[in-house]
Design a protein around this motif. Structure first.
Motif, PDB file in Angstrom:
ATOM      1  N   PRO A   1       0.832  -1.215   0.000  1.00  0.00           N
ATOM      2  CA  PRO A   1       0.000   0.000   0.000  1.00  0.00           C
ATOM      3  C   PRO A   1       0.863   1.260   0.000  1.00  0.00           C
ATOM      4  CG  PRO A   1      -0.795  -1.588   1.617  1.00  0.00           C
ATOM      5  CD  PRO A   1       0.535  -2.100   1.133  1.00  0.00           C
ATOM      6  N   SER A   2       0.369   2.297  -0.610  1.00  0.00           N
ATOM      7  CA  SER A   2       1.105   3.556  -0.647  1.00  0.00           C
ATOM      8  C   SER A   2       1.189   4.166   0.746  1.00  0.00           C
ATOM      9  CB  SER A   2       0.417   4.543  -1.597  1.00  0.00           C
ATOM     10  OG  SER A   2       1.029   5.814  -1.522  1.00  0.00           O
ATOM     11  N   ALA A   3       2.380   4.639   1.097  1.00  0.00           N
ATOM     12  CA  ALA A   3       2.572   5.274   2.410  1.00  0.00           C
ATOM     13  C   ALA A   3       1.789   6.577   2.512  1.00  0.00           C
ATOM     14  CB  ALA A   3       4.053   5.531   2.648  1.00  0.00           C
ATOM     15  N   LYS A   4       1.389   7.138   1.365  1.00  0.00           N
ATOM     16  CA  LYS A   4       0.650   8.399   1.344  1.00  0.00           C
ATOM     17  C   LYS A   4      -0.865   8.192   1.362  1.00  0.00           C
ATOM     18  CE  LYS A   4       4.334  10.704  -1.277  1.00  0.00           C
ATOM     19  NZ  LYS A   4       4.667  11.443  -2.529  1.00  0.00           N
TER      20      LYS A   4
ATOM     21  N   PHE B   1      -8.026   0.317   8.337  1.00  0.00           N
ATOM     22  CA  PHE B   1      -8.417  -1.089   8.448  1.00  0.00           C
ATOM     23  C   PHE B   1      -8.871  -1.648   7.105  1.00  0.00           C
ATOM     24  CE2 PHE B   1      -9.016   0.864  12.611  1.00  0.00           C
ATOM     25  CZ  PHE B   1      -8.208   0.054  13.385  1.00  0.00           C
ATOM     26  N   ALA B   2      -9.532  -0.814   6.307  1.00  0.00           N
ATOM     27  CA  ALA B   2      -9.970  -1.260   4.982  1.00  0.00           C
ATOM     28  C   ALA B   2      -8.784  -1.419   4.042  1.00  0.00           C
ATOM     29  CB  ALA B   2     -10.961  -0.256   4.393  1.00  0.00           C
ATOM     30  N   THR B   3      -7.711  -0.657   4.285  1.00  0.00           N
ATOM     31  CA  THR B   3      -6.530  -0.725   3.434  1.00  0.00           C
ATOM     32  C   THR B   3      -5.629  -1.895   3.797  1.00  0.00           C
ATOM     33  OG1 THR B   3      -6.543   1.672   3.088  1.00  0.00           O
ATOM     34  CG2 THR B   3      -4.466   0.511   2.668  1.00  0.00           C
TER      35      THR B   3
ATOM     36  N   LEU C   1       7.649  -7.442   2.744  1.00  0.00           N
ATOM     37  CA  LEU C   1       6.762  -7.653   3.886  1.00  0.00           C
ATOM     38  C   LEU C   1       7.135  -6.731   5.039  1.00  0.00           C
ATOM     39  CD1 LEU C   1       4.458  -9.228   5.145  1.00  0.00           C
ATOM     40  CD2 LEU C   1       6.107 -10.968   5.866  1.00  0.00           C
ATOM     41  N   ARG C   2       8.429  -6.515   5.271  1.00  0.00           N
ATOM     42  CA  ARG C   2       8.856  -5.618   6.340  1.00  0.00           C
ATOM     43  C   ARG C   2       8.363  -4.189   6.074  1.00  0.00           C
ATOM     44  NH1 ARG C   2      12.740  -5.474  10.333  1.00  0.00           N
ATOM     45  NH2 ARG C   2      12.099  -7.645  10.546  1.00  0.00           N
ATOM     46  N   THR C   3       8.373  -3.782   4.817  1.00  0.00           N
ATOM     47  CA  THR C   3       7.862  -2.453   4.460  1.00  0.00           C
ATOM     48  C   THR C   3       6.381  -2.332   4.792  1.00  0.00           C
ATOM     49  OG1 THR C   3       9.492  -2.246   2.669  1.00  0.00           O
ATOM     50  CG2 THR C   3       7.556  -0.803   2.578  1.00  0.00           C
ATOM     51  N   ILE C   4       5.625  -3.389   4.494  1.00  0.00           N
ATOM     52  CA  ILE C   4       4.193  -3.379   4.802  1.00  0.00           C
ATOM     53  C   ILE C   4       3.965  -3.220   6.300  1.00  0.00           C
ATOM     54  CG2 ILE C   4       2.095  -4.795   4.826  1.00  0.00           C
ATOM     55  CD1 ILE C   4       3.001  -6.030   2.188  1.00  0.00           C
TER      56      ILE C   4
ATOM     57  N   THR D   1       1.011   4.007  10.782  1.00  0.00           N
ATOM     58  CA  THR D   1      -0.274   4.655  10.488  1.00  0.00           C
ATOM     59  C   THR D   1      -1.440   4.053  11.252  1.00  0.00           C
ATOM     60  OG1 THR D   1      -0.513   3.174   8.552  1.00  0.00           O
ATOM     61  CG2 THR D   1       0.444   5.364   8.159  1.00  0.00           C
ATOM     62  N   ASP D   2      -1.185   3.038  12.063  1.00  0.00           N
ATOM     63  CA  ASP D   2      -2.250   2.390  12.832  1.00  0.00           C
ATOM     64  C   ASP D   2      -2.732   3.369  13.933  1.00  0.00           C
ATOM     65  OD1 ASP D   2      -3.861   0.814  14.465  1.00  0.00           O
ATOM     66  OD2 ASP D   2      -2.576  -0.960  14.242  1.00  0.00           O
ATOM     67  N   PRO D   3      -3.992   3.774  13.867  1.00  0.00           N
ATOM     68  CA  PRO D   3      -4.504   4.734  14.858  1.00  0.00           C
ATOM     69  C   PRO D   3      -4.431   4.205  16.295  1.00  0.00           C
ATOM     70  CG  PRO D   3      -6.300   3.760  13.585  1.00  0.00           C
ATOM     71  CD  PRO D   3      -5.037   3.362  12.920  1.00  0.00           C
TER      72      PRO D   3
END
Length: 292
Positions: A181-184, A190-192, A277-280, A287-289
């Motif tokens: 997923p894009s970092a931006k 959760f949907a992403t 996978l580490r990047t994910i 970004t996890d609230p």
């Protein structure tokens, strides 16, 4: 236990030593050989006797005969029952010699389920394809020597019913995204990321795999979730993408060179996949609230 029989000595008997002046005598010996006739049986051996091909060819021959018998036994089944995937012209025109490039799930009609398909799903789907595309049925319809797609079906069935071969295919299945997923991306977290972690969980040697959860997931469970993914134990491999056939080398040195090249490419792909996978996981935890 003696070396030439299966009798087990349960008790040890100690005998007194023979007198020094005693004379020894042989009281036994090998029995005379007995000639016995052994009958060869079994469908595979019968194929071997009737043909000069390799044993692998006998197995394929048996599969073809079994498919013919199945088609004859259930010729009255309505193949239109249930929802079948559409067979495009490109799919039906596949070259069985280029089996490594074919989509095995699409060939047997399981392109929607893919890695989620059970063995029972694969067997049922294969049976339906056999009933539709067996060469005997094609010949009855006037299509002589029309067995190209049937060979593709048999190859797909061979791959998908072998645990090792299926894992190799699932590892590189081009129809399953491995995108990061894009970092931006400012959309719903959760949907992403929920579908992404669900997708990646198929490679885990440890089952069940913890999922992302939602806003109400307790903090300690969220932390253990990320601990799991940072220590992710993946079975994903990349043998399926080997470009060279090791058995095709002209000499021992060439075979070693080819195998070394393959191992190096697999290692590089594995390293890249671990980094992906580490990047994910890095992006998700940032970004996890619930972690912010």
């Amino acid at each position: 236990m003696c070396g030439s029989c299966e009798h087990t000595v349960s008790d040890i008997i100690t005998l007194s030593p023979a007198p020094e002046a005693a004379q020894t005598k042989v009281h036994g010996g090998f029995s005379a050989p007995i000639k016995r006739n052994v009958s060869t049986v079994g469908v595979y051996l019968q194929h071997y006797i009737r043909s000069d091909n390799t044993f692998a060819d006998h197995l394929h021959s048996h599969a073809d005969e079994a498919a013919t018998a199945a088609a004859a036994a259930v010729k009255d089944i309505d193949l239109d029952e249930g929802e079948d995937e559409e067979e495009s012209e490109d799919l039906l025109d596949l070259d069985p010699k280029e089996w490594k490039d074919q989509d095995h799930y699409a060939v047997v009609g399981l392109s929607k389920l893919r890695y989620r398909a059970t063995l029972d799903d694969i067997i049922k789907a294969h049976r339906k394809k056999v009933l539709r595309h067996h060469p005997d049925k094609k010949a009855a319809q006037g299509h002589l020597n029309d067995d190209r797609f049937f060979k593709c079906i048999q190859k797909a069935f061979e791959i998908l019913t072998d645990v090792t071969k299926r894992r190799q295919w699932d590892s590189v299945d081009p129809s399953v995204s491995d995108a990061v997923p894009s970092a931006k991306d400012k959309g719903n977290f959760f949907a992403t990321y929920g579908p992404v972690f669900e997708r990646e969980s198929r490679f885990s040697n440890v089952q069940p795999v913890p999922q992302l959860g939602d806003e109400s997931t307790p903090r300690e469970i969220v932390e253990s979730f990320y601990e799991f993914w940072y220590a992710f134990d993946s079975w994903r491999s990349f043998e399926y993408l080997d470009k060279e056939d090791v058995d095709g080398g002209n000499n021992r040195d060439n075979k070693r060179w080819i195998e070394g090249k393959n191992k190096k490419e697999r290692a590089n792909r594995k390293k890249e996949d671990i980094q992906r996978l580490r990047t994910i996981v890095d992006q998700a935890i940032k970004t996890d609230p619930r972690m912010i």
